[in-house]
Design an enzyme around this catalytic site. Structure first.
Site, mmCIF file in Angstrom:
data_model
loop_
_atom_site.group_PDB
_atom_site.id
_atom_site.type_symbol
_atom_site.label_atom_id
_atom_site.label_comp_id
_atom_site.label_asym_id
_atom_site.label_seq_id
_atom_site.Cartn_x
_atom_site.Cartn_y
_atom_site.Cartn_z
ATOM 1 N N GLU A 64 0.867 -1.201 0.000
ATOM 2 C CA GLU A 64 0.000 0.000 0.000
ATOM 3 C C GLU A 64 0.902 1.250 0.000
ATOM 4 O O GLU A 64 1.978 1.232 0.615
ATOM 5 C CB GLU A 64 -0.821 -0.022 1.298
ATOM 6 C CG GLU A 64 -1.621 1.227 1.600
ATOM 7 C CD GLU A 64 -2.200 1.233 3.028
ATOM 8 O OE1 GLU A 64 -1.547 0.700 3.964
ATOM 9 O OE2 GLU A 64 -3.310 1.751 3.202
ATOM 10 N N ASN A 106 -7.002 6.231 -1.594
ATOM 11 C CA ASN A 106 -5.903 5.302 -1.326
ATOM 12 C C ASN A 106 -6.142 4.131 -2.274
ATOM 13 O O ASN A 106 -7.058 3.338 -2.069
ATOM 14 C CB ASN A 106 -5.966 4.882 0.155
ATOM 15 C CG ASN A 106 -4.774 4.042 0.567
ATOM 16 O OD1 ASN A 106 -4.078 3.483 -0.265
ATOM 17 N ND2 ASN A 106 -4.566 3.933 1.878
ATOM 18 N N LYS A 108 -9.498 2.124 -1.773
ATOM 19 C CA LYS A 108 -9.676 1.551 -0.428
ATOM 20 C C LYS A 108 -11.005 1.972 0.205
ATOM 21 O O LYS A 108 -11.334 3.169 0.261
ATOM 22 C CB LYS A 108 -8.510 1.984 0.458
ATOM 23 C CG LYS A 108 -8.479 1.358 1.846
ATOM 24 C CD LYS A 108 -7.168 1.742 2.535
ATOM 25 C CE LYS A 108 -7.022 1.147 3.925
ATOM 26 N NZ LYS A 108 -5.739 1.540 4.542
ATOM 27 N N GLU A 152 -5.932 8.606 7.778
ATOM 28 C CA GLU A 152 -6.500 8.188 6.482
ATOM 29 C C GLU A 152 -7.883 8.782 6.263
ATOM 30 O O GLU A 152 -8.263 9.100 5.152
ATOM 31 C CB GLU A 152 -6.555 6.666 6.395
ATOM 32 C CG GLU A 152 -5.187 6.049 6.241
ATOM 33 C CD GLU A 152 -5.266 4.604 5.824
ATOM 34 O OE1 GLU A 152 -5.850 4.305 4.780
ATOM 35 O OE2 GLU A 152 -4.747 3.756 6.583
ATOM 36 N N CYS A 173 -4.744 -3.062 2.931
ATOM 37 C CA CYS A 173 -4.447 -2.988 4.362
ATOM 38 C C CYS A 173 -5.632 -3.296 5.285
ATOM 39 O O CYS A 173 -6.006 -4.438 5.453
ATOM 40 C CB CYS A 173 -3.803 -1.658 4.718
ATOM 41 S SG CYS A 173 -2.986 -1.754 6.329
ATOM 42 N N ASN A 193 0.367 -1.150 5.268
ATOM 43 C CA ASN A 193 1.283 -0.416 6.163
ATOM 44 C C ASN A 193 0.658 -0.530 7.545
ATOM 45 O O ASN A 193 -0.279 0.214 7.858
ATOM 46 C CB ASN A 193 1.331 1.080 5.827
ATOM 47 C CG ASN A 193 2.147 1.432 4.598
ATOM 48 O OD1 ASN A 193 3.267 1.902 4.693
ATOM 49 N ND2 ASN A 193 1.560 1.238 3.435
HETATM 50 N N1 CDT Z 1 -2.868 1.330 6.559
HETATM 51 C C1 CDT Z 1 -3.768 0.722 7.346
HETATM 52 O O1 CDT Z 1 -4.906 0.503 6.948
HETATM 53 N N2 CDT Z 1 -3.348 0.367 8.590
HETATM 54 C C2 CDT Z 1 -4.242 -0.195 9.555
HETATM 55 C C3 CDT Z 1 -3.863 0.278 10.918
HETATM 56 C C4 CDT Z 1 -5.042 0.618 11.683
HETATM 57 S S1 CDT Z 1 -4.659 1.349 13.242
HETATM 58 C C5 CDT Z 1 -5.445 2.852 13.146
HETATM 59 C C6 CDT Z 1 -4.274 -1.707 9.571
HETATM 60 O O2 CDT Z 1 -5.367 -2.257 9.663
HETATM 61 O O3 CDT Z 1 -3.238 -2.360 9.542
#
Ligand code: CDT
Length: 311
Positions: free
Chosen positions: A47, A110, A127, A146, A172, A197
């Site tokens: 991502e 995204n 996304k 985000e 993600c 990420n």
């Molecule tokens: N990039 C992304 O979606 N990261 C999320 C972290 C969430 S914590 C606010 C994940 O689900 O890994």
């Protein structure tokens, strides 16, 4: 004739704020060459693979924010990825921040794209499950903005025919939601490509650190099995300007087993030969949707968003 696809997941180590697109693209090109040398015909990148994970930073100047977005795909910096794909006959999944103008209005998503072995974009996903918050959290060790920087994707969970398979994409946080995979499962998905990420720390609750990796693997392994699909999951990992992201990039079989997994937190390619028919028995037996799903009892899933106790 058995359908086999050698596929790769290309994990990226950290990308720092100071790292420009050309330097990042150079790393991606090297990973493509490595995946190709290992025999892969499809490689999955993370991502937001062209920049640092910028939603961790509070920014108010739109020009500053837009520096992280791509206005065209391919653009001058990313064209070499498409050229190399065509030269090597190697398709790819790439996550990036998309700035687009539609009906005279600017939109920011995204996004990920699916590029075939001829270097053509055959699919795009924006996304849907945007995690985090939109306001500044002054006491948090970093932000997860985000919800501030992106709109919710407006194109649903689709699948495309590529590499002689039915391929879907998600990004993600989407991987934690069974709905993501089930909507693609209902379209017969055979490979789900996924970039992520995931910060090493949960800013919303002080969780034991090991749970970050456990929940990541739990989600992709369970969703792979419950839909009889391969999952190709690529992390951006390591410490970006001191902020940690988990690794654990993996290729998960339709049985839910891990077929390949990265070991470190830097640029790393892992591959596996996907038997594209392996999920068939799962789709015909345990998860034969046609035979066993009871949609008359699933109404709440689309009618109610949040949980409500009524007893
Ligand atoms: N990039 C992304 O979606 N990261 C999320 C972290 C969430 S914590 C606010 C994940 O689900 O890994």
């Amino acid at each position: 004739m058995p359908r086999k696809l050698k596929a790769a997941v290309a994990q990226l180590g950290p990308i720092h704020l100071a790292d420009g697109r050309p330097a990042v693209v150079k790393r991606l090109l090297a990973l493509m060459r490595e995946a190709h040398a290992a025999g892969a015909r499809f490689v999955v990148f993370p991502e937001l693979a062209l920049t640092t994970f910028f939603p961790r930073y509070w920014m108010t100047d739109q020009n500053e924010i837009d520096r992280f977005f791509e206005r065209e795909m391919p653009g001058p910096d990313t064209q070499p990825l498409f050229d190399l794909a065509r030269e090597l006959g190697l398709g790819f999944y790439l996550g990036y921040a998309e700035l687009t103008q539609e009906k005279g209005e600017l939109h920011r998503y995204n996004t990920s794209i699916l590029v075939d072995a001829d270097g053509r974009i055959v699919g795009r996903y924006r996304k849907i499950h945007l995690p985090g918050h939109s306001e500044h959290l002054p006491d948090a060790p970093f932000q997860h903005l985000e919800k501030r920087y992106f709109e919710v994707g407006n194109e649903g969970f689709k699948v495309w025919r590529a590499f002689d398979a039915v391929v879907g994409m998600c990004i993600c946080n989407d991987r934690r939601w069974p709905e993501t995979f089930r909507v693609m499962g209902l379209q017969g998905v055979e490979i789900v490509a996924l970039g992520y990420n995931t910060p090493t720390e949960n800013i919303h609750h002080p969780e034991p650190l090991h749970l970050r990796m456990f929940h990541h693997l739990l989600a992709i392994q369970a969703n792979a099995y419950q839909n009889g699909t391969w999952v190709l999951a690529a992390a951006k990992a390591g410490k970006e300007d001191g902020f940690g992201l988990i690794g654990g990039s993996a290729i998960v079989a339709p049985t839910g087993e891990i077929a390949a997994r990265t070991l470190g937190e830097d640029d790393e390619v892992v591959t596996a030969t996907l038997d594209l028919d392996l999920g068939d028995y799962i789709k015909r037996t345990m998860f034969n949707f046609e035979k066993h799903r009871r949609i008359e009892h699933y109404r709440l899933i689309t009618e109610r968003t949040g949980a409500k106790v009524e007893v």
